[in-house]
Design a protein around this motif. Sequence first.
Motif, PDB file in Angstrom:
ATOM      1  N   UNK A 143       0.528  -1.053  -0.049  1.00 29.01           N
ATOM      2  CA  UNK A 143       0.241  -0.021  -0.243  1.00 29.01           C
ATOM      3  C   UNK A 143       0.570   1.360  -0.318  1.00 29.01           C
ATOM      4  N   UNK A 144       1.937   1.352   0.762  1.00 35.05           N
ATOM      5  CA  UNK A 144       2.567   2.235   0.713  1.00 35.05           C
ATOM      6  C   UNK A 144       3.759   2.664  -0.458  1.00 35.05           C
ATOM      7  N   UNK A 145       3.911   1.308  -1.631  1.00 33.48           N
ATOM      8  CA  UNK A 145       4.695   1.576  -3.007  1.00 33.48           C
ATOM      9  C   UNK A 145       3.533   2.081  -3.254  1.00 33.48           C
ATOM     10  N   UNK A 146       2.080   1.102  -3.733  1.00 35.86           N
ATOM     11  CA  UNK A 146       0.855   1.717  -4.173  1.00 35.86           C
ATOM     12  C   UNK A 146       0.753   3.263  -4.086  1.00 35.86           C
ATOM     13  N   UNK A 147       0.676   3.936  -3.078  1.00 34.51           N
ATOM     14  CA  UNK A 147       0.251   5.058  -3.167  1.00 34.51           C
ATOM     15  C   UNK A 147       1.283   6.503  -3.334  1.00 34.51           C
ATOM     16  N   UNK A 148       2.030   6.012  -2.962  1.00 37.52           N
ATOM     17  CA  UNK A 148       3.480   6.660  -3.019  1.00 37.52           C
ATOM     18  C   UNK A 148       3.441   6.831  -4.637  1.00 37.52           C
ATOM     19  N   UNK A 149       3.037   6.017  -5.028  1.00 37.85           N
ATOM     20  CA  UNK A 149       3.386   6.432  -6.989  1.00 37.85           C
ATOM     21  C   UNK A 149       1.950   6.681  -7.830  1.00 37.85           C
ATOM     22  N   UNK A 150       1.694   6.682  -6.691  1.00 33.96           N
ATOM     23  CA  UNK A 150      -0.223   7.791  -7.804  1.00 33.96           C
ATOM     24  C   UNK A 150      -0.026   8.798  -8.480  1.00 33.96           C
ATOM     25  N   UNK A 151       1.108   9.712  -8.169  1.00 46.47           N
ATOM     26  CA  UNK A 151       1.309  10.884  -8.866  1.00 46.47           C
ATOM     27  C   UNK A 151       1.374  10.158 -10.348  1.00 46.47           C
ATOM     28  N   UNK A 152       2.185   8.900 -10.847  1.00 42.46           N
ATOM     29  CA  UNK A 152       2.754   8.305 -11.939  1.00 42.46           C
ATOM     30  C   UNK A 152       2.039   7.507 -12.474  1.00 42.46           C
ATOM     31  N   UNK A 153       0.458   7.914 -12.368  1.00 41.91           N
ATOM     32  CA  UNK A 153      -0.131   6.780 -12.655  1.00 41.91           C
ATOM     33  C   UNK A 153      -1.108   7.118 -14.173  1.00 41.91           C
ATOM     34  N   UNK A 154      -1.595   6.540 -14.852  1.00 41.03           N
ATOM     35  CA  UNK A 154      -2.004   6.998 -15.956  1.00 41.03           C
ATOM     36  C   UNK A 154      -3.585   7.300 -15.436  1.00 41.03           C
ATOM     37  N   UNK A 155      -3.454   8.004 -14.612  1.00 37.97           N
ATOM     38  CA  UNK A 155      -4.895   8.696 -14.582  1.00 37.97           C
ATOM     39  C   UNK A 155      -6.495   7.479 -13.217  1.00 37.97           C
ATOM     40  N   UNK A 156      -7.114   8.117 -13.181  1.00 33.34           N
ATOM     41  CA  UNK A 156      -8.188   7.311 -12.438  1.00 33.34           C
ATOM     42  C   UNK A 156      -9.012   6.465 -12.951  1.00 33.34           C
ATOM     43  N   UNK A 157      -9.030   5.347 -12.252  1.00 35.89           N
ATOM     44  CA  UNK A 157      -9.760   4.129 -13.018  1.00 35.89           C
ATOM     45  C   UNK A 157     -11.744   4.623 -12.430  1.00 35.89           C
ATOM     46  N   UNK A 158     -11.590   3.059 -13.356  1.00 35.93           N
ATOM     47  CA  UNK A 158     -13.693   3.554 -13.854  1.00 35.93           C
ATOM     48  C   UNK A 158     -13.332   2.001 -12.622  1.00 35.93           C
ATOM     49  N   UNK A 159     -15.410   1.716 -12.024  1.00 37.35           N
ATOM     50  CA  UNK A 159     -15.063   1.326 -11.019  1.00 37.35           C
ATOM     51  C   UNK A 159     -15.442  -0.398 -11.393  1.00 37.35           C
ATOM     52  N   UNK A 160     -15.455  -0.908 -12.668  1.00 35.88           N
ATOM     53  CA  UNK A 160     -15.852  -1.421 -13.469  1.00 35.88           C
ATOM     54  C   UNK A 160     -14.383  -2.175 -13.423  1.00 35.88           C
ATOM     55  N   UNK A 161     -12.827  -1.559 -14.141  1.00 38.00           N
ATOM     56  CA  UNK A 161     -12.367  -1.714 -14.298  1.00 38.00           C
ATOM     57  C   UNK A 161     -11.185  -2.659 -12.899  1.00 38.00           C
ATOM     58  N   UNK A 162     -11.877  -2.110 -11.694  1.00 36.03           N
ATOM     59  CA  UNK A 162     -11.303  -1.773 -10.596  1.00 36.03           C
ATOM     60  C   UNK A 162     -11.959  -3.929 -10.139  1.00 36.03           C
ATOM     61  N   UNK A 163     -13.285  -3.921 -10.192  1.00 42.54           N
ATOM     62  CA  UNK A 163     -14.236  -5.244 -10.121  1.00 42.54           C
ATOM     63  C   UNK A 163     -13.751  -5.757 -10.286  1.00 42.54           C
ATOM     64  N   UNK A 164     -13.242  -5.632 -11.811  1.00 48.72           N
ATOM     65  CA  UNK A 164     -12.824  -6.872 -13.018  1.00 48.72           C
ATOM     66  C   UNK A 164     -11.121  -7.257 -12.453  1.00 48.72           C
ATOM     67  N   UNK A 165     -10.660  -6.926 -11.866  1.00 46.10           N
ATOM     68  CA  UNK A 165      -9.438  -6.449 -11.440  1.00 46.10           C
ATOM     69  C   UNK A 165      -9.590  -7.928 -10.255  1.00 46.10           C
ATOM     70  N   UNK A 166     -10.569  -7.569  -9.064  1.00 46.61           N
ATOM     71  CA  UNK A 166     -10.496  -8.217  -8.292  1.00 46.61           C
ATOM     72  C   UNK A 166     -11.095  -9.212  -8.511  1.00 46.61           C
ATOM     73  N   UNK A 167     -11.953  -9.702  -8.851  1.00 49.71           N
ATOM     74  CA  UNK A 167     -12.646 -10.988  -9.836  1.00 49.71           C
ATOM     75  C   UNK A 167     -11.380 -11.909 -10.305  1.00 49.71           C
ATOM     76  N   UNK A 168     -10.597 -11.145 -10.792  1.00 51.11           N
ATOM     77  CA  UNK A 168      -9.142 -11.962 -11.329  1.00 51.11           C
ATOM     78  C   UNK A 168      -8.229 -12.064  -9.912  1.00 51.11           C
ATOM     79  N   UNK A 169      -8.521 -11.901  -8.941  1.00 50.62           N
ATOM     80  CA  UNK A 169      -7.493 -11.925  -7.303  1.00 50.62           C
ATOM     81  C   UNK A 169      -8.273 -12.886  -6.891  1.00 50.62           C
ATOM     82  N   UNK A 170      -9.732 -12.976  -7.096  1.00 54.09           N
ATOM     83  CA  UNK A 170     -10.188 -14.725  -6.240  1.00 54.09           C
ATOM     84  C   UNK A 170     -10.005 -15.910  -7.512  1.00 54.09           C
TER      85      UNK A 170
END
Length: 305
Positions: A143-170
């Motif tokens: 979490x520290x690494x991810x949040x610390x890299x937030x300024x280098x992200x490609x922009x805010x993601x959409x809810x559907x994409x986040x949900x699909x990524x969670x389903x992939x982990x499950x």
Amino acid sequence: MSKFNKATVIGHLFMAGACMMWGLMAPLGKDAMTHGFSGLEMVALRVSGGALCFWLTSLFTRKKASKPVEKKDLVKLFFAAMFAIVLNQCNYTIGLSITSPLNASIMTTTMPIVTMVLAAIFIKEPITWKKTLGVLLGASGAGILILGSSQASYGSGVLLGDILCICAQCSYAIYLTAFKTVIQKYAVVDCMKWMMLFATIVILPFAAPSLINLPWQDIELKTYLEASFVVFGGTFIAYILCTLAQKVFRPTVVAMYNYVQPIVSCIVSVCIGLGVFGIWQGAAIILVFTGVWLVTQSKKRNQKE
């Protein structure tokens, strides 16, 4: 060094290598899907390219070193392919195509927690205080690494994409726990060639029309190289290393290495001048590897008994 320790060290190296491949695959795959391929097309290239690599490799492996896969186990490998490849890759790759690498990385931190719970259900692995603390430490470091890299992200993601990524982990957590026995029974190449073939048979019919109409001549060489890394490095090599480690470690230990992927992204960013390495990054890396160590030190079911 004892045989057990050698196997453990090799297992850690295999998982670290696999996570390095996956950590590099997220930004490279995202760029390839931005400049030429859709999410479904990338998944189709991954599974069909992976199947080709594994079947070609099987032609050069020693037949005496592995036993043929039994018909009853082919059914198990089919369902293993559905969870480990079809559901995992479709959900993650398509999710990554419509969300940011930052959001996708955050979603990957859910897998060790889900895996720990499923391992307790499927294979009766105890949820010990060391395992719980290790998972939480790893999640904190990631979490520290991810949040610390937030300024280098490609922009805010959409809810559907986040949900699909969670389903992939499950779905991958289910694979790690429910199919551990059959994966340990056969050689890595034998397991993966069948799983990749089954995944290709399921996915390719949906992606074929899009691939046929794709303007291949307009795609840049850089995009082809990125897609090639996704197929060969992030699929063929990474799955070999992960499956070998799966023969050594419990599912929770394998899942804990998900926290290594943000570390890879952080190191790569520093090396190419897109990030800096400071005290927080160092603390995060220490937390992640302390968490992995704690999970590996937790007692197994037979030790509890």
